[in-house]
Design an enzyme around this catalytic site. Structure first.
Site, short mmCIF file in Angstrom:
data_model
loop_
_atom_site.label_atom_id
_atom_site.label_comp_id
_atom_site.label_asym_id
_atom_site.label_seq_id
_atom_site.Cartn_x
_atom_site.Cartn_y
_atom_site.Cartn_z
CB CYS A 2 -1.62 -36.24 86.13
SG CYS A 2 -2.53 -34.95 86.99
N GLY A 28 -6.22 -40.49 85.18
CA GLY A 28 -6.93 -39.22 85.21
C GLY A 28 -7.93 -39.12 84.09
CG ASN A 102 1.96 -37.93 88.01
OD1 ASN A 102 2.39 -39.07 88.00
ND2 ASN A 102 0.96 -37.58 88.79
N GLY A 103 2.01 -34.94 89.94
CA GLY A 103 2.45 -34.74 91.32
C GLY A 103 1.93 -33.43 91.84
CE1 TYR A 242 -8.41 -47.57 92.94
CE2 TYR A 242 -7.27 -45.46 92.80
CZ TYR A 242 -8.38 -46.25 92.55
OH TYR A 242 -9.46 -45.71 91.91
P1 5GP Z 1 -14.46 -45.27 99.91
O1 5GP Z 1 -13.91 -45.98 101.07
O2 5GP Z 1 -13.96 -43.83 99.88
O3 5GP Z 1 -15.91 -45.27 99.82
O4 5GP Z 1 -13.93 -45.95 98.57
C1 5GP Z 1 -12.73 -46.64 98.51
C2 5GP Z 1 -12.63 -47.27 97.14
O5 5GP Z 1 -12.42 -46.24 96.17
C3 5GP Z 1 -11.51 -48.28 96.95
O6 5GP Z 1 -12.11 -49.49 96.55
C4 5GP Z 1 -10.65 -47.76 95.82
O7 5GP Z 1 -10.43 -48.79 94.86
C5 5GP Z 1 -11.44 -46.63 95.22
N1 5GP Z 1 -10.69 -45.40 94.91
C6 5GP Z 1 -11.05 -44.52 93.93
N2 5GP Z 1 -10.19 -43.50 93.88
C7 5GP Z 1 -9.26 -43.70 94.85
C8 5GP Z 1 -8.10 -42.98 95.28
O8 5GP Z 1 -7.74 -41.92 94.78
N3 5GP Z 1 -7.40 -43.51 96.31
C9 5GP Z 1 -7.75 -44.68 96.89
N4 5GP Z 1 -7.01 -45.14 97.89
N5 5GP Z 1 -8.83 -45.39 96.50
C10 5GP Z 1 -9.59 -44.91 95.50
MG MG Z 2 -11.85 -50.29 94.25
#
Ligand code: 5GP
Ligand code: MG
Ligand code: SF4
Length: 447
Positions: A2, A28, A102-103, A242
């Site tokens: 968040c 978020g 947040n957390g 990320y």
């Molecule tokens: P997936 O492998 O699940 O299909 O998608 C991965 C992609 O989702 C990555 O490109 C990343 O940028 C994006 N992404 C969206 N939300 C998150 C998150 O909460 N954690 C991570 N690690 N990647 C996320």
């Molecule tokens: Mg991505």
């Protein structure tokens, strides 16, 4: 995950909080809320959706008062109930309180059961409400003493902004899982998840709140208290990879510069020949640029992302192949046609998005596809506030890199090493939580 924001002593407190939340929107999108105080009581607006959907101009005018806190909430499975939106506002034995968190606490259920046995009635299903109950139950008179008794009972990740009618508190858990920074704008103090929220209101960055620290901002004065000595630090390394915005500064360096370095190390660990390097935008832009600089392979844009998707979601009646990816991304055909492509992404979680994007690269005519990931394989779920799926759904928890390569249909697949990932941050691994990569949870799950 968040985003949180707090401001003390400014005539436009709610407007500045609105702007702060706007710049933290990436943390978020499920709900947003602002609580302001006029010194005696609270006014608030909390709603579902993105910042610009939740607050009207009139709302911000009504939220008068010189103190305010705000929150943007990340969507988590099964709990998107608006009741769980924040800040949480209560009137309790300590008076009016508003809290933005947040957390994620790992002992929330234990604490909640204990409190319910003592007669507490919970309004929400969030872990954050537990904190307010513990505060209300405390026998201490002085509020900082209350916090010093309550906070050590919490286990897990918490960066907090807490508002009483005339005092603002900023708190960071002893491990420092989530970021929290302090800034100043004229005579006003500001607390925010990231420095990009200070920049948007032209505030000056002062410092980070330390793990295990309480700052109390009252009568234009700031006092700092330590409520725990951290055994070790455990900043979530995903903030670099990320979550945080590339223009934010964490531990003295921009997120962008660390991501560039991740890209450089990715190339150094496995040099690869190709015609172009492209990112999956936007999260991998900086890493792909670093990869390009190190490898001397030209950077290009093979995917264009549509930023205007919002919350509306039409499912066409006719089945369109890879629709959910196509609504967000399209390929630039002449960039990709007949090329050997290095494509950089920040992470693979389930592998479903990647698979669709790779299919799009193929139909655009890419000759070879070398997928490079600027984080190590995610083998374990997060329990500290990131909505990663269960182990069953994490592709790298169930398949080898070679199996994933085949599943995605790429020429080669390489993830950065854990050591490479840590070295890109310029800090050593004792500073970070790496649990989703190495299964080593800094704060254990038990009560
Ligand atoms: P997936 O492998 O699940 O299909 O998608 C991965 C992609 O989702 C990555 O490109 C990343 O940028 C994006 N992404 C969206 N939300 C998150 C998150 O909460 N954690 C991570 N690690 N990647 C996320
Ligand atoms: Mg991505
Ligand atoms: Fe961050 Fe992973 Fe640790 Fe969760 S488990 S706090 S996502 S490093």
């Amino acid at each position: 995950m968040c985003g949180i924001f707090g401001i003390y002593n400014h005539q436009d407190a709610a407007e500045l909080t609105y702007l702060g939340l706007y710049s933290l929107q990436h943390r978020g999108q499920e709900s947003a809320g602002i609580v302001s105080s006029n010194g005696e009581r609270f006014l608030y607006k909390i709603g579902a959706g993105e910042v610009q959907e939740v607050f009207s101009k009139e709302d911000l005018v009504k939220l008068n008062g010189r103190f305010a806190i705000g929150h943007v909430r990340y969507s988590t499975y099964g709990s998107s109930d608006i009741k769980n939106a924040q800040p949480i506002v209560v009137k309790c034995s300590k008076g009016f309180l508003a809290l933005a968190h947040n957390g994620n606490l790992v002992n929330a259920r234990y604490l909640r059961n204990k409190l319910e046995q003592q007669g507490a009635i919970f309004q929400t299903t969030t872990d954050s409400e537990v904190i307010l109950h513990l505060i209300s139950h405390s026998k201490e008179k002085n509020f900082v003493d209350v916090l010093k008794k309550v906070l050590p009972q919490l286990k897990g990740a918490y960066s907090l902004v807490l508002l009483t009618p005339n005092t603002l508190y900023g708190i960071r858990d002893p491990y420092g899982f989530r970021p929290l920074v302090l800034g100043k704008l004229g005579k006003s103090f500001i607390l925010a998840s990231e420095t990009c929220a200070l920049d948007i209101v032209s505030a000056e960055f002062i410092r980070e709140i330390e793990p295990g620290e309480i700052v109390e901002i009252k009568d234009t004065q700031l006092k700092s208290y330590k409520f725990a000595n951290s055994v070790r630090k455990a900043l979530c390394i995903f903030e670099y990879i990320y979550f945080s915005r590339p223009d934010s500064i964490l531990q003295g360096q921009t997120i962008h510069s660390v991501r560039m370095k991740l890209g450089k190390i990715l190339y150094r660990e496995l040099p690869t020949q190709a015609d172009i390097v492209i990112p999956i935008p936007d999260s991998a832009n900086s890493a792909a640029l670093g990869y390009s600089q190190e490898s001397k392979i030209y950077f290009n844009l093979g995917f264009i992302r549509n930023h205007y998707i919002g919350r509306t979601f039409i499912q066409p009646r006719q089945k369109i192949r890879d629709f959910s990816a196509k609504i967000k991304y399209n390929t630039v055909k002449d960039v990709l046609n007949n090329k050997r492509v290095v494509v950089v992404d920040d992470s693979i979680v389930r592998g479903t998005t990647s698979k669709k994007l790779i299919a799009m690269l193929k139909s655009a005519g890419s000759k070879e596809i070398h997928l490079r990931i600027s984080s190590a394989p995610i083998i374990a779920p997060c329990v500290y506030g990131i909505d990663t799926p269960t182990k069953k759904e994490l592709i790298a928890a169930n398949y080898s890199v070679e199996e994933i390569r085949k599943f995605l249909g790429v020429t080669s697949l390489y993830y950065i090493s854990i050591n490479g990932m840590v070295s890109a941050t310029n800090y050593d691994e004792t500073n970070f939580c790496l649990a989703c990569f190495n299964n080593n949870y800094p704060v254990k799950l038990k009560s």
